[in-house]
Write a protein that holds these residues in place. Sequence first.
Motif, PDB file in Angstrom:
ATOM      1  N   THR A  69       0.848  -1.189   0.000  1.00 43.12           N
ATOM      2  CA  THR A  69       0.000   0.000   0.000  1.00 43.12           C
ATOM      3  C   THR A  69       0.883   1.238   0.000  1.00 43.12           C
ATOM      4  OG1 THR A  69      -1.624  -1.212   1.299  1.00 43.12           O
ATOM      5  CG2 THR A  69      -1.861   1.165   1.243  1.00 43.12           C
ATOM      6  N   LEU A  70       0.568   2.171  -0.878  1.00 40.76           N
ATOM      7  CA  LEU A  70       1.269   3.455  -0.915  1.00 40.76           C
ATOM      8  C   LEU A  70       0.476   4.438  -0.061  1.00 40.76           C
ATOM      9  CD1 LEU A  70       2.037   3.583  -4.738  1.00 40.76           C
ATOM     10  CD2 LEU A  70       3.541   2.812  -2.892  1.00 40.76           C
ATOM     11  N   ARG A  71       1.150   5.095   0.870  1.00 38.11           N
ATOM     12  CA  ARG A  71       0.452   5.983   1.805  1.00 38.11           C
ATOM     13  C   ARG A  71       1.061   7.386   1.784  1.00 38.11           C
ATOM     14  NH1 ARG A  71      -2.901   2.969   4.926  1.00 38.11           N
ATOM     15  NH2 ARG A  71      -2.391   0.794   5.188  1.00 38.11           N
ATOM     16  N   ASP A  72       0.193   8.339   2.070  1.00 36.62           N
ATOM     17  CA  ASP A  72       0.598   9.726   2.247  1.00 36.62           C
ATOM     18  C   ASP A  72      -0.144  10.227   3.481  1.00 36.62           C
ATOM     19  OD1 ASP A  72       1.639  12.245   1.925  1.00 36.62           O
ATOM     20  OD2 ASP A  72       0.250  12.820   0.324  1.00 36.62           O
ATOM     21  N   ASP A  73       0.614  10.509   4.546  1.00 38.75           N
ATOM     22  CA  ASP A  73       0.006  10.910   5.826  1.00 38.75           C
ATOM     23  C   ASP A  73      -1.068   9.922   6.279  1.00 38.75           C
ATOM     24  OD1 ASP A  73       1.564  13.159   6.255  1.00 38.75           O
ATOM     25  OD2 ASP A  73       0.195  14.455   5.107  1.00 38.75           O
ATOM     26  N   LYS A  74      -0.714   8.660   6.291  1.00 31.28           N
ATOM     27  CA  LYS A  74      -1.570   7.565   6.757  1.00 31.28           C
ATOM     28  C   LYS A  74      -2.795   7.330   5.888  1.00 31.28           C
ATOM     29  CE  LYS A  74      -0.078   7.995  11.516  1.00 31.28           C
ATOM     30  NZ  LYS A  74      -0.449   8.107  12.904  1.00 31.28           N
ATOM     31  N   LYS A  75      -2.872   8.014   4.759  1.00 31.36           N
ATOM     32  CA  LYS A  75      -3.992   7.839   3.838  1.00 31.36           C
ATOM     33  C   LYS A  75      -3.505   7.003   2.654  1.00 31.36           C
ATOM     34  CE  LYS A  75      -7.067  10.344   0.803  1.00 31.36           C
ATOM     35  NZ  LYS A  75      -7.358  11.607   0.150  1.00 31.36           N
ATOM     36  N   THR A  76      -4.281   6.002   2.264  1.00 34.87           N
ATOM     37  CA  THR A  76      -3.922   5.174   1.118  1.00 34.87           C
ATOM     38  C   THR A  76      -4.103   5.983  -0.161  1.00 34.87           C
ATOM     39  OG1 THR A  76      -4.586   3.159   2.250  1.00 34.87           O
ATOM     40  CG2 THR A  76      -4.474   3.055  -0.144  1.00 34.87           C
ATOM     41  N   VAL A  77      -2.983   6.065  -0.925  1.00 31.74           N
ATOM     42  CA  VAL A  77      -3.037   6.834  -2.178  1.00 31.74           C
ATOM     43  C   VAL A  77      -2.865   5.926  -3.400  1.00 31.74           C
ATOM     44  CG1 VAL A  77      -2.287   9.010  -1.159  1.00 31.74           C
ATOM     45  CG2 VAL A  77      -0.578   7.405  -2.053  1.00 31.74           C
ATOM     46  N   GLY A  78      -2.610   4.652  -3.150  1.00 35.24           N
ATOM     47  CA  GLY A  78      -2.455   3.727  -4.263  1.00 35.24           C
ATOM     48  C   GLY A  78      -1.795   2.429  -3.835  1.00 35.24           C
ATOM     49  N   TYR A  79      -1.435   1.639  -4.839  1.00 33.77           N
ATOM     50  CA  TYR A  79      -0.844   0.327  -4.586  1.00 33.77           C
ATOM     51  C   TYR A  79       0.329   0.104  -5.529  1.00 33.77           C
ATOM     52  CZ  TYR A  79      -5.163  -0.338  -2.063  1.00 33.77           C
ATOM     53  OH  TYR A  79      -6.198  -0.188  -1.191  1.00 33.77           O
ATOM     54  N   ARG A  80       1.296  -0.651  -5.052  1.00 36.94           N
ATOM     55  CA  ARG A  80       2.443  -1.027  -5.876  1.00 36.94           C
ATOM     56  C   ARG A  80       2.532  -2.550  -5.859  1.00 36.94           C
ATOM     57  NH1 ARG A  80       8.880  -0.346  -5.438  1.00 36.94           N
ATOM     58  NH2 ARG A  80       9.229  -0.058  -7.661  1.00 36.94           N
ATOM     59  N   ALA A  81       2.430  -3.121  -7.028  1.00 36.85           N
ATOM     60  CA  ALA A  81       2.513  -4.570  -7.167  1.00 36.85           C
ATOM     61  C   ALA A  81       3.869  -4.944  -7.746  1.00 36.85           C
ATOM     62  CB  ALA A  81       1.398  -5.085  -8.079  1.00 36.85           C
TER      63      ALA A  81
END
Length: 195
Positions: A69-81
Amino acid sequence: MERKFITVTKTVTEQVAANRVRITLTAYGEAKKYAAAVESASEAASAATQAFSGMDGVSLKSRGINVTTLRDDKKTVGYRAAHAFAAEFDFSPELFGKATEALSALNVEWRVSFTFKDNGEGKALLKRAVEEAKTDAQNIAAAAGVKFGALIKAEYAATEGARPMMLRAAAYSDNAVEPEEITLSETVVCSWEIA
């Protein structure tokens, strides 16, 4: 009556040419949606596996897909597979050059390692270790003035790693190269009766 014996630990090594190539590949995909990230990584992996089509003797195996999970300030902003897989084949400069050239045009990370496929060399090395241990034990018995007897115990020495131990050589290249030699090693502990 107490049994008397001589114990010898013997290590033998041999340099051999690497005869196998393993290319580990990782294809990445990033997206805001989980499924899109996995699909993107799968498409990159598919393109990489297609690069090996038509190359005889290449074995492709998946090592799995990992999604973070890609996060910015504890918010999910996307995913990296990340889709990891490996290609293995017997070494030849031509096939190695063809494979690395095909991969250099793709958007995947890859790492080359040269290994050794045992074609009986390990068994021959083990036999040599036991024979050399016996010679050493006979020399010790003769020097001590005792009669050399029968083998009563033979085992691998307590070492880490598989049999035979293979030290790997690694390289990165977009040109055909000759791999470094690999050191095979066998260690045995043998005991013989003495009188």
